[in-house]
Design a protein around this motif. Structure first.
Motif, mmCIF file in Angstrom:
data_model
loop_
_atom_site.group_PDB
_atom_site.id
_atom_site.type_symbol
_atom_site.label_atom_id
_atom_site.label_comp_id
_atom_site.label_asym_id
_atom_site.label_seq_id
_atom_site.Cartn_x
_atom_site.Cartn_y
_atom_site.Cartn_z
ATOM 1 N N ASP A 1 0.829 -1.212 0.000
ATOM 2 C CA ASP A 1 0.000 0.000 0.000
ATOM 3 C C ASP A 1 0.862 1.260 0.000
ATOM 4 O O ASP A 1 0.570 2.221 -0.719
ATOM 5 C CB ASP A 1 -0.964 0.006 1.201
ATOM 6 N N GLY A 2 1.956 1.250 0.782
ATOM 7 C CA GLY A 2 2.847 2.421 0.790
ATOM 8 C C GLY A 2 3.501 2.597 -0.570
ATOM 9 O O GLY A 2 3.538 3.706 -1.125
ATOM 10 N N ASN B 1 -1.789 -4.151 3.358
ATOM 11 C CA ASN B 1 -1.787 -4.515 4.779
ATOM 12 C C ASN B 1 -1.929 -3.258 5.650
ATOM 13 O O ASN B 1 -1.692 -3.286 6.846
ATOM 14 C CB ASN B 1 -0.540 -5.330 5.141
ATOM 15 N N GLU B 2 -2.267 -2.162 5.007
ATOM 16 C CA GLU B 2 -2.685 -0.921 5.664
ATOM 17 C C GLU B 2 -1.619 -0.227 6.500
ATOM 18 O O GLU B 2 -1.937 0.491 7.454
ATOM 19 C CB GLU B 2 -3.970 -1.159 6.477
ATOM 20 N N ALA B 3 -0.350 -0.456 6.177
ATOM 21 C CA ALA B 3 0.747 0.313 6.794
ATOM 22 C C ALA B 3 2.067 -0.105 6.142
ATOM 23 O O ALA B 3 2.104 -1.039 5.349
ATOM 24 C CB ALA B 3 0.825 0.081 8.292
ATOM 25 N N TYR B 4 3.128 0.604 6.486
ATOM 26 C CA TYR B 4 4.477 0.221 6.043
ATOM 27 C C TYR B 4 4.942 -0.869 7.017
ATOM 28 O O TYR B 4 5.531 -0.573 8.055
ATOM 29 C CB TYR B 4 5.426 1.407 6.135
ATOM 30 N N MET B 5 4.667 -2.097 6.700
ATOM 31 C CA MET B 5 4.933 -3.181 7.651
ATOM 32 C C MET B 5 6.398 -3.581 7.676
ATOM 33 O O MET B 5 6.971 -3.853 8.735
ATOM 34 C CB MET B 5 4.064 -4.393 7.319
HETATM 35 MG MG LIG Z 1 1.939 -2.110 3.582
#
Ligand SMILES: [Mg+2]
Ligand SMILES: Cc1ncc(C[n+]2csc(CCOP(=O)(O)OP(=O)(O)O)c2C)c(N)n1
Ligand code: SF4
Length: 298
Positions: A99-100, A127-131
């Protein structure tokens, strides 16, 4: 339509090092099962590239290229132009980006590649963030989520802004095909991959990828969380083709958002007021969806 008996036994992505329960392996594996061995993969910096290309192991049995965080769209353009120059027409060009890497730093490159009409499939696994770098917020992090740079505490309830609507941004390009999907609905995803495979030009799939490590849930709950996201209306399954959006509706009534939120550590701090805010945002999004788009059963 994809059925188990039609699926190849061959694996083009295996042995990866993702956390237990991660939706990411399913997404890459199924996408490549549909596209087959005549595929080249572009991988920007992300969990996907990190867990599938750890030296000295390479988990793809098709050619793959790891590249800069921002450049997926540009690399897909280069790959498709290179194939075209050689007169090769039977190779799929696939981007697998987070996503990022898609909605933030890679958006310009993606927009350019789509506008040019280059021939590729772009999967944004969300995954809704910079994992990969330790759970920092992205523009696809949902309201209320606790991340390392949208921390919850006495002064804040976590992420303040709603998810950017990437699907609608892609539709605004009048792209030949765009879809949303979820790793919790593998057949829906594979059917969308089949559809994308049958079309030429830019194609885009935005797929939700629950992340046990960053979202804070047990690794055996990945599918349940992914399904709850759809059942509570916090995520939707849709397709855009020939100028029309078709929503794949699971049920007429949405479950309470709490059923999705309370199962995840990133939302545990939420108060009634913040949950109300999230519910109101969901409802206003669905009002727009119901007014504008065709709803059909999955
Ligand atoms: Mg991500
Ligand atoms: C220009 C640049 N800035 C920052 C980084 C560090 N970096 C590598 S992966 C990543 C986060 C990726 O987030 P996302 O695209 O959502 O993929 P995920 O890790 O969540 O799978 C960052 C910030 C980088 N590689 N290049
Ligand atoms: S941090 Fe999340 S997305 Fe990354 S490998 Fe682990 S579970 Fe998967």
């Amino acid at each position: 339509m994809v059925k188990v008996k039609n699926l190849t036994d061959k694996e083009y992505l295996y042995g990866h090092k993702a956390c237990p329960g991660c939706g990411l392996g399913t997404i890459g594996r199924l996408a490549l099962k549909i596209l087959g061995e005549r595929t080249i993969v572009a991988l920007p910096a992300s969990c996907m590239s990190t867990v599938t290309t750890q030296y000295p192991q390479m988990n793809y049995s098709v050619p793959s290229l790891t590249m800069a965080f921002a450049g997926t769209g540009a690399v897909l353009t280069g790959m498709s132009a290179g194939l075209k120059a050689q007169g090769i027409t039977d190779v799929h060009v696939l981007g697998l980006a987070g996503d990022g890497g898609t909605a933030d730093i890679g958006l310009q490159a993606l927009s350019g590649a789509v506008e040019r009409g280059d021939d590729f499939i772009y999967i944004c696994y969300d995954n809704e963030a910079y994992m990969n770098t330790g759970v920092q917020r992205s523009s696809l992090t949902p309201i209320g989520a606790n991340t390392t740079n949208s921390p919850s505490g006495t002064a804040s309830y976590g992420e303040k802004k709603p998810k950017k609507n990437l699907f609608e941004i892609m539709i605004a390009h009048r792209i030949p095909y765009a879809a949303t999907a979820s790793s919790a609905y593998p057949y829906d995803f594979m059917n969308k991959m089949e559809k994308a495979k049958s079309i030429r030009g830019p194609r885009f799939i935005h797929i939700m990828c629950p992340c046990p490590t960053g979202w804070g849930f047990a690794s055996d709950l990945t599918v349940e969380i992914g399904k709850l996201a759809v059942e509570t209306g916090m995520w939707y399954l849709a397709e855009y083709e020939n100028g029309k959006v078709r929503m794949n509706v699971i049920s007429k009534t949405l479950k309470p958002v709490e059923e999705y939120l309370i199962k995840q550590r990133r939302f545990r701090h939420l108060t009634e007021d913040t949950i109300k805010l999230i519910r109101e945002h969901r409802d206003s999004e669905w009002r727009i969806i119901r007014e504008r788009w065709v709803l059909s059963k999955c």
